[in-house]
Every structure is written in structure tokens, then in C-alpha cells.
Design an enzyme around this catalytic site. Sequence first.
Site, PDB file in Angstrom:
ATOM      1  N   PHE A  75       1.103  -1.279  -0.409  1.00 46.08           N
ATOM      2  CA  PHE A  75       0.113   0.003   0.198  1.00 46.08           C
ATOM      3  C   PHE A  75       0.972   1.288  -0.228  1.00 46.08           C
ATOM      4  O   PHE A  75       1.693   0.994   0.219  1.00 46.08           O
ATOM      5  CB  PHE A  75      -0.728   0.252   1.406  1.00 46.08           C
ATOM      6  CG  PHE A  75      -2.362   0.267   0.774  1.00 46.08           C
ATOM      7  CD1 PHE A  75      -2.794  -0.843   0.127  1.00 46.08           C
ATOM      8  CD2 PHE A  75      -3.413   0.819   1.030  1.00 46.08           C
ATOM      9  CE1 PHE A  75      -4.272  -1.240   0.366  1.00 46.08           C
ATOM     10  CE2 PHE A  75      -4.416   1.449   0.758  1.00 46.08           C
ATOM     11  CZ  PHE A  75      -5.418   0.069  -0.165  1.00 46.08           C
ATOM     12  N   ASP A 113     -22.049  15.371  11.291  1.00 40.82           N
ATOM     13  CA  ASP A 113     -22.825  14.863  12.536  1.00 40.82           C
ATOM     14  C   ASP A 113     -22.122  15.589  13.778  1.00 40.82           C
ATOM     15  O   ASP A 113     -22.930  16.426  14.392  1.00 40.82           O
ATOM     16  CB  ASP A 113     -24.079  14.091  12.685  1.00 40.82           C
ATOM     17  CG  ASP A 113     -25.088  13.989  11.593  1.00 40.82           C
ATOM     18  OD1 ASP A 113     -25.040  14.801  10.757  1.00 40.82           O
ATOM     19  OD2 ASP A 113     -25.356  13.111  10.911  1.00 40.82           O
ATOM     20  N   HIS A 132      -8.354  11.494  -2.127  1.00 39.41           N
ATOM     21  CA  HIS A 132      -8.165  10.250  -3.231  1.00 39.41           C
ATOM     22  C   HIS A 132      -7.116  10.140  -4.192  1.00 39.41           C
ATOM     23  O   HIS A 132      -8.645  10.883  -5.258  1.00 39.41           O
ATOM     24  CB  HIS A 132      -9.031   8.628  -2.388  1.00 39.41           C
ATOM     25  CG  HIS A 132      -8.759   7.218  -2.563  1.00 39.41           C
ATOM     26  ND1 HIS A 132      -7.870   6.808  -4.164  1.00 39.41           N
ATOM     27  CD2 HIS A 132      -8.140   6.695  -2.234  1.00 39.41           C
ATOM     28  CE1 HIS A 132      -7.466   6.120  -3.212  1.00 39.41           C
ATOM     29  NE2 HIS A 132      -7.890   5.706  -2.371  1.00 39.41           N
ATOM     30  N   ARG A 136      -3.154  11.435   5.746  1.00 36.01           N
ATOM     31  CA  ARG A 136      -3.012  10.114   6.632  1.00 36.01           C
ATOM     32  C   ARG A 136      -2.824   8.920   4.959  1.00 36.01           C
ATOM     33  O   ARG A 136      -2.706   8.865   3.896  1.00 36.01           O
ATOM     34  CB  ARG A 136      -4.956   9.911   6.034  1.00 36.01           C
ATOM     35  CG  ARG A 136      -5.311   7.927   7.027  1.00 36.01           C
ATOM     36  CD  ARG A 136      -6.628   7.615   7.676  1.00 36.01           C
ATOM     37  NE  ARG A 136      -7.587   8.350   5.946  1.00 36.01           N
ATOM     38  CZ  ARG A 136      -8.000   6.676   5.207  1.00 36.01           C
ATOM     39  NH1 ARG A 136      -6.776   5.705   5.133  1.00 36.01           N
ATOM     40  NH2 ARG A 136      -8.515   6.849   4.683  1.00 36.01           N
ATOM     41  N   SER A 190      -6.965   3.711   8.110  1.00 32.14           N
ATOM     42  CA  SER A 190      -8.008   4.277   8.694  1.00 32.14           C
ATOM     43  C   SER A 190      -9.017   3.172   9.239  1.00 32.14           C
ATOM     44  O   SER A 190      -9.430   3.602  10.395  1.00 32.14           O
ATOM     45  CB  SER A 190      -8.617   5.314   7.715  1.00 32.14           C
ATOM     46  OG  SER A 190      -9.174   4.001   6.541  1.00 32.14           O
TER      47      SER A 190
END
Lengths: 233, 584
Positions: free
Chosen positions: B120, B221, B242, B397, B402
Amino acid sequence: MRFSIYRYNPETDKKPYMQDYDLDSEANSCYMVLDALLAIKNTMDDTLTLRRSCREGVCGSDGMNINGKNGLACTTHLSSLKEPIIIRPLPGLPVIRDLVVDMTQFYQQYEKIKPYLQNSEPVPAKERLQSPAERAKLDGLYECILCACCTSSCPSFWWNPDKFVGPAGLLQAYRFIADSRDTEKSERLADLADPFSLFRCRGIMNCVDVCPKGLNPTKAINEIKELMLEEAV
Amino acid sequence: MNLATQRFDAVIVGGGGAGLRASLELAQSGLNVAVISKVFPTRSHTVSAQGGINAALGNTDGSDDWRWHMYDTVMGSDFLGDQDAIEYMCKHAPETIYELEHMGLPFSRLDNGKIYQRAFGGQTRNFGGELVHRTCCAADRTGHAMLHTLYQRNVAARAKFFNEWFAMDLVKAEQGIAGVMALNIETGEVVFLQARATILATGGAGRIFQSTTNAHINTGDGFGMVLRAGLPLQDMEFWQFHPTGIAGAGVLITEGSRGEGGYLINKEGERYMERYAPHLKDLSCRDVVARSSMIEIREGRGCGPKGDYVLLKLDHLGTEVINKRLPGIRELSITFAGVDPLKNPIPVVPTCHYLMGGIPTTVHAQVLTVKNGQDHIVEGLYAAGECACVSVHGANRLGANSLLDIVVFGRAAGLHVQQSVREGLGYRTPSSADIEAALSGLNRWNNNQNGESVDVIRNELQKIMQNDFGVFRTAEHMQEGFKKLEKLQERLKSASIKDKSQYFNTSRIEALELDNLMETALATAYLANERTESRGAHARYDFPKRNDRDWLKHSMYFSDGTIDFRPVNMKPHEVEPIKLKDRE
């Protein structure tokens, strides 16, 4: 494009009815049924009620009946449909409002099959080993998104929603039976041995026909039946 | 007033990975815990995560080290990540993966039966050396597999769920937070859920942008709730774009497709990442790849009739790899791009994906505020997952960190709440003014008539954010966008919904969500304007360099427009601090 949509609001409507909407789907950049439903809600009638979340076919929120067939609104291309496009809630489940159905019975049947790995052996320090071949047995099973398209297309479920587990639940039952890490296979099979839970399946394969993920609950049900036979012998 | 109240030891807002991991910890410990979720939990956005979850298991390579994982995460964060938090996450990653495996998560496997790990972006051996295979996965459906497994364990643990309930606001008390004001979507009933501990696990807010990989429900929220309670948000200028969202549709194509050997090409067929990042190429950090793609497009080397996307080439991987490792990608590409990646490359474009910032917390997920330059813990309030800013991601990130973040800190929240309850954490009682405040948003939407629609305001908000706060930023654009946002905020006050019914009124939910989108957008606009440097995902033309002397610090935003700062933690407990250096 003409849409004919099932409407029912328990606060104001005595009975459900079909309402027509004409939408310029090109001007609104609508490719999928969900795009069109949201365009209608946003620009024509904010009382139209439906569930939606991921809009890419993995969360299972927007299962509905589209031109007579259950499917996900977000992955059904408008170009594949004949007009008028008739949209109804999933059949066989109580309607809360418009296209929103009460899925309580569907979830209860899911919970009934103990949808979690059971392993009575001591927990190892690292991962439990599983060969690629053993893991491959879970393909076509674990991908279920619980959209209820299959179960709500099944006449056996319509007749016995409280007793017949239904295709989605049975697919998950087999997902755990087939998992080399699960030690409760015999109990799982015994739990399904009554005349209703599994044996109400008549093999008509509506479930296979509608599954938006291309899964095959009928095959899983047959696998369970074969394992039951083996256990009995 | 006559307000229904229910009491729990802990109330968790959100049924995604972080919320479900926290609730599992608490339900198994025997505490009285309730999860409230605006969708049935398996519809949460964790379900869309594809590529995997990082942990230094060394299964594919034979060896790995959590310290290397930590180094990569700090480098990826462009040094804005807190090193004590990153240390905690990377160190606990292996046990967290084993725990998920024991729960039943159907990980892909190697021939020796261990969990399969793929390459990755930004993952290296030996502190910046060769690429490492560190990302555990279940094909390209890891989030789905994780979310369903966690929900299943919660079913087994008999956690209590309030599904299709919407948390409108935190209810404050003299000291800390007393609970949440919640709306039963199906019936319209309003209930005050009082709790010793309230855990926010409300996820991200990608819907502030026009083009996003995020679900419709990702409306920030928790950010709205926290700001309205007078608490700050941190690092809200750091949005990850992304590199591979499907052009037009915005649907995500996992970085795992490049981890398996795919690469990006421009209209000349050139593998351009070799030019921008010779060492890690297509597996560089996401901010680097996204910027490179945008430069290709801006300089006229984009593909398609408008030259507005690049291509992700996968066909050379062969049928077996694609069908075994990337089956979901193939399905999405056929459905949303009309392209079968076995034969043709997928049109992709950098797309809003993830917020690195959020609600500031300790490593135990306790929510923080700042007073006079000092951190203060907010009594009774926790946050975990994308809505939180621990900060393990800093300014950018790493892919597959995540899913790790949500389980590590969901668990940490659960553990700390257990301990606090054992040590006597009690209930706090709100005043009637506190109760009124938590109902004011709902009352406004119920009463407003003949205003502009939610859809009109939401569209404008998304357009402003897309145009003025995207991959590249300048003071000129941001200030213009900022002015437009402030005007839009005024218009929102008198906006209205036509549907005033009680039963399953989704228009009213969308209206309440719009309030949260607006709060999130403003926080982003304030802090993006303020930070006069480029760091990680925050890239400015007018300040193209990282400026550690003035900006190696977290920025904080309060809803009255106050901006404050906190130092970055550079003091891990067990290892030497990772010293500042330039990235590739």
C-alpha cells in the site's frame, strides 16, 4: 422520463397510491434509479421518502422493487428500464412510508441463525490458520449486504416470515457452517432441522434471480441440506 | 417541560467501525450501553472501505516492525501527527488484527494459512527503505468484512441499538456533557439519552464537497454537535483527496489496485508517477499522487474529450489477480465507469475522501478543549474514528491506517469508559436552558416557512468548497469562497422544508445534516485560510513550502470564529522521537 412511484404516509393517507413524476433525467445528470429518485425528492417533491447511503451497491440501504423486480436503486441503470418506471417498496414487508419498509422480521431471522463465529477452542496468540482453499469456501457468502432483495422476493418468506429464515439468513447460516474456524457446525445444522426454518425453501430461485451482488442463496441452502444428510448418516 | 429521558452508562453515537468496536468492549464488560445510529449499522460508511488495514505482522515478507510502521505514519503525516498517538496505534495494531481474526473476519490468506498482506502507499521497511507488504485485507472488501463482523459480535454480546435514530445535539451540563438529544426517525419522537459517557463515532463529512467518495450520510454530524456545544475542532484544513475516484461518479477505486501492481497513466500513456516520485512511484503518499495527477490534468496531459481525468491501468495484472484480489473494483468499474479493467484502464480523478482533522482527543479518546493555552478534558465526552483527531494522521493519512484507527481507538474509548465508570464517573444534570439549546435546531426547522430549500443551499455549499478549497489552494480563492460561505450561512438560517410530517421524515433529517455540513465547511474555510504553508494535503500555491518554524502545530477552531493552536506531540514513550526531515 416517467416514473410511477408507490406513495403512502401513515399520517395523511388512508391507503397507498401510485404517483407519477416526469423527470428530465438527462438535464439532471441521472444515470441510476437512485439519481432519479433523489432528483425528484430534491427538486419536485421533498415528501418522497426512501433510504440511501453509500450509493455504490455495498451498504444495502436502497433495495426496492423496480419494474417488478427487486434490486438496488443505486446500481440499476435507467437506460436498462422500460417506461414508465414503476417503483414500489420491497414486497412482503410492512411499509413504514413510501419506499421505506419495516425490516424487523428480516433482521430477526438473521439474528436467529447466530450470525457470528463460534469457536470453543482456546484463543491462540496469533491468527487462526486457514488455507486459501478453506477461505475460498466463504466467497459468494460473506459478501451479502443485507439488502433483503432476496428474502422479500421469496413466497415462502411471505407466507411464514416468522418461521422461515429466508434466503439471506440461510446464506449467512451457511457462511458460518462453511467456515473452517467455526466449531459449532452440528449445532448450527440441528437448529435448522425443523420443518420451517430451512425446509420451507421450495427451490424456485427468485433469490438468485434478484441478488444485486450475484450471490446464490439456493446453492447455500442445498449445501446445508446435503450436510444434514451426511450428519444423519 | 415533558421530555422523555432514558439513562445509560454509555451512549455511542454512530454504528460504524469505531462505534461498534467501542460498544463491543462495553457490552462485553456488562455495562448498560446504547448505540444510536441514523442508519442500520451495516449501512455505515465503514462498509465502503476496500483495500485493507495496516499492521506490522510480516506475514508476506517474513519480517516487519511496528516501529517502521510508526515511522511511515509520521512521515506520511508530514510531521503533524502526534507521535505518542501514532506509537500507540502502530504498537497495538498486530493484536488488534488478531482480535478481529478471532472475531471471525474473513481475511484473505497466504498459502501457509496466515493473513494475506498486500503493498500500500507509503509503507516501507527499515525507516524509508524498500516497499513492504503490511496491509491485511479481505480481497477488496475489507471494510464490509470488518463492519459486518463487528456488528455480528455486537449481536452476540446483546448490545442495545437505537437504529434509525438521529443524534441532534449534545446536551451540556455545568461540567462537561450530560448526553445527547435524539430523534427517532420512524416516529418523530424526541428523547434525551443521558449517559455517564457519551462517545461520538460519527465519521466523516465528505459531503461538503461536490465530488466525494463518501456516502450520502457522511455529513459531519459530530462536528456540528461539538461546535454548537462550544468545543473546538482541530486541523480541519486537512482533507485527503484520494487519487483514484471514478471520474464523474466519485466512487472509490482502492489504492490496493496499485498495491497489486496497477499504475496511473496520462494521455500519452506515460507512467507519470515515475517522474514525480522515482522511489515509491504510484505507491507514494496519497497527497503526493493526487497533486501529481492534478498537475498532469492542468498541464494538458489529462485523458478524455475534456482532458479532465487520468487512467488507472490494471489489465496487465491478468484475470486471476483481478478476480481474486480486486473483484469488487471490477464490479464497481463496470457499473459506474462502463469499463472492464480486465480489458481497459479506468478513468479516475482525485476525489475528496477523508478528513484528517476532527474532534481533538487524548490517546484514550477523551475529548479535549483548550483554555488559556492548556488542554482540558471534557467530562463525559469521548470521540473515536474519523470524527476524532487523536492525531494519528496529521496532515495526510496513509492508506489502510483508517480501518486501524477506528478499531484501535474505538477499543481505547471502550476501555477508558469502563475504567472511568468503575472509578465512579456519574451522571451530569443539564439545566432547562441546556435542554432548550439542544432542541433549538429542530425547532427552527419545524417552524421556518417559505424559505430556500435544503437542496439549493447544499448545492451551493458543495460548489464553493469544490472550487475554492480543493487540491490546490490560494488566499485569493479561499477568501472569496469564505465570503460566499458566510453569506450562505445567513441564508441557511431562514431556509425551510416543506415536509413537516413526523413519520420517517427524511427531509427533516437532511435539513439537520445541512446545519452540520455548514459548520464543518466553515471550520475548514477558517483554518485553511489561516495556515500559510503547504503541509500534507493542505497545498497552497502562494505558500508552496512546509514551514516548521511557524506551523508545526495543530490549529483549533471554535464556532465563534476563535482560532487557537496546540503543539504537536513529538515525544513517544518507548522509542526515540522521529526527527523532522523532508519527504520525497
